[in-house]
Write an enzyme that holds these catalytic residues in place. Structure first.
Site, PDB file in Angstrom:
ATOM      1  N   ASP A 219      -7.293  13.599   3.563  1.00  0.00           N
ATOM      2  CA  ASP A 219      -5.987  13.071   3.186  1.00  0.00           C
ATOM      3  C   ASP A 219      -5.203  12.738   4.455  1.00  0.00           C
ATOM      4  O   ASP A 219      -5.244  13.495   5.431  1.00  0.00           O
ATOM      5  CB  ASP A 219      -5.258  14.147   2.363  1.00  0.00           C
ATOM      6  CG  ASP A 219      -4.010  13.608   1.718  1.00  0.00           C
ATOM      7  OD1 ASP A 219      -4.133  13.022   0.636  1.00  0.00           O
ATOM      8  OD2 ASP A 219      -2.923  13.770   2.306  1.00  0.00           O
ATOM      9  N   ILE A 220      -4.520  11.591   4.456  1.00  0.00           N
ATOM     10  CA  ILE A 220      -3.728  11.219   5.630  1.00  0.00           C
ATOM     11  C   ILE A 220      -2.446  12.050   5.620  1.00  0.00           C
ATOM     12  O   ILE A 220      -1.738  12.074   4.606  1.00  0.00           O
ATOM     13  CB  ILE A 220      -3.387   9.715   5.615  1.00  0.00           C
ATOM     14  CG1 ILE A 220      -4.683   8.883   5.548  1.00  0.00           C
ATOM     15  CG2 ILE A 220      -2.557   9.336   6.833  1.00  0.00           C
ATOM     16  CD1 ILE A 220      -4.460   7.391   5.454  1.00  0.00           C
ATOM     17  N   GLU A 262      -3.851   7.787  -0.628  1.00  0.00           N
ATOM     18  CA  GLU A 262      -4.170   7.988   0.799  1.00  0.00           C
ATOM     19  C   GLU A 262      -5.284   9.020   0.949  1.00  0.00           C
ATOM     20  O   GLU A 262      -5.397   9.692   1.962  1.00  0.00           O
ATOM     21  CB  GLU A 262      -2.920   8.403   1.585  1.00  0.00           C
ATOM     22  CG  GLU A 262      -2.382   9.790   1.283  1.00  0.00           C
ATOM     23  CD  GLU A 262      -1.300   9.793   0.205  1.00  0.00           C
ATOM     24  OE1 GLU A 262      -1.321   8.890  -0.662  1.00  0.00           O
ATOM     25  OE2 GLU A 262      -0.462  10.698   0.224  1.00  0.00           O
TER      26      GLU A 262
END
Ligand code: C2E
Length: 353
Positions: A219-220, A262
């Site tokens: 996950d960003i 994301e």
């Protein structure tokens, strides 16, 4: 949405049902997103359904009910998702059928040509062997019939040729549509549907042949803040930046996908836990190694970091359970301050210690 739920949401009890659903979501500490609403609606309306049973299992296991878990449940249990699966499966069947028709057309054309040649040779041999035979009229009739067949064959051949071209075009088009349906347009990675299918196949193969399978969810970090500060276009570039780094390390047989907003996922078949964790660590430091610039204004966007959770599959573990464990490990990375990789294995051993 199933007929059962559909009637309930349009019936006299609809508002009280909606309130119950919202209360239940609040009690479970999940956000009332449209997808969660749909899941909880089914949960309340059909408490014995396989979806409700699976949701109860997740609550009991105290795993966090994240967006990824919700997406997985929707893919597996919600009728609408199943429908789109079926449509794509029908596409695959049609594609196979078209391939079979194309082969049959080819074969038929070949046989027609051979038949015409055999008839024409037979006619010549007959005329040479017995030019003045009383059977000559019969031979002439046969020869005429042969020529008719040959003419017909030529017409048929042309028609088969054009059908063949049409079928090939249709097949290519269908293949392209299928490929597009499996790919995330922004990042060019596989999409969630394609990934879920691959993960199923890889897990089935793991159960049958042994070996190892690991799954990472990435996950960003602070992506929302990025998007809110710099706008969606820059947000998209950040997604492409991370996707590009992921695709550099996710060569076959590894499979990578943009799993949702994301969030990305990578499955690693046939690698040891330490190899997988080493690759993920390289990916993490690669992404964090440079500061990005906003293309339109040249503003310094700073460094983008990722958090990841990785789970190493137990034999016969379902893809959903594997996903849940990787997701729980990702949650640990987030809570421990982000920009790190956590392994589900470590969480278990820490809990056991
Ligand atoms: P893209 O803009 O299509 O760039 C594709 C690849 O071309 C980049 O892969 C990089 O290898 C090369 N490239 C493009 N522009 C430059 C540049 O100004 N300098 C250098 N040295 N190389 C360049 P990479 O780095 O993996 O990036 C993939 C995608 O991530 C890019 O696609 C872009 O959408 C996004 N991205 C990467 N860095 C930045 C950045 O600093 N700012 C913004 N806004 N987006 C970036």
């Amino acid at each position: 949405m199933s007929e059962f739920v559909d009637t309930a949401v349009r019936g006299p009890q609809a508002y009280s049902l909606a309130r119950k659903v919202i209360d239940a979501m609040e009690a479970a500490s999940v956000w009332p997103t449209p997808l969660n609403y749909e899941l909880w609606l089914h949960y309340i309306q059909a408490p014995e359904s396989p979806l409700a049973v699976e949701m109860r299992r997740i609550f009991d296991s105290k795993l966090p009910f994240t967006d990824t878990v919700a997406e997985m449940l929707a893919t597996e249990f919600l009728p609408r998702s199943r429908l789109s699966e079926e449509i794509r499966d029908a596409g695959a069947v049609l594609n196979r059928e078209l391939a079979a028709v194309a082969t049959a057309i080819d074969k038929a054309r070949e046989v027609q040509v051979q038949y015409a040649e055999t008839l024409s040779e037979a006619k010549e041999q007959f005329e040479e062997a017995a030019p003045l035979s009383p059977l000559s009229d019969l031979i002439t009739t046969l020869a005429r019939a042969t020529r008719r067949i040959q003419r017909h064959t030529v017409v048929l051949e042309r028609r088969l040729e054009s059908s063949h071209t049409e079928v090939s075009k249709l097949r290519n088009h269908l293949e392209q549509v299928r490929r597009d349906a499996m790919t995330d347009a922004l990042t060019n990675l596989a999409n969630r549907k394609a990934f879920d299918e691959k993960l199923d196949t890889i897990c089935a193969d793991h159960d049958e042949h042994g070996g190892t399978v690991s799954l990472a969810i990435i996950d960003i970090d602070m992506f929302k803040r990025f998007n809110d500060t710099w706008g969606h276009q820059t947000g998209d570039q950040v997604l492409r930046y991370v996707a590009s780094a992921i695709s550099r390390i996710a060569q076959m047989p590894r499979v990578a996908a943009r799993y949702g907003g994301e969030e990305f996922a990578i499955v690693f078949p046939g690698e040891t836990a330490s190899q997988v964790e080493h690759v993920l660590e390289t990916l993490r430091s690669d992404i964090a190694s440079r500061a990005l610039r906003r293309r339109s204004t040249n503003d310094d966007l700073g460094v983008v970091t990722i958090s990841a959770g990785v789970a190493h599959r137990h034999k016969n573990e379902s893809p959903l359970q594997l996903m849940e464990r990787a997701d729980a490990a990702l949650y640990v990375s987030k809570r421990a301050g982000r920009n790190r990789i956590s392994s589900a294995q470590n969480i278990l051993s820490e809990t056991a210690a």
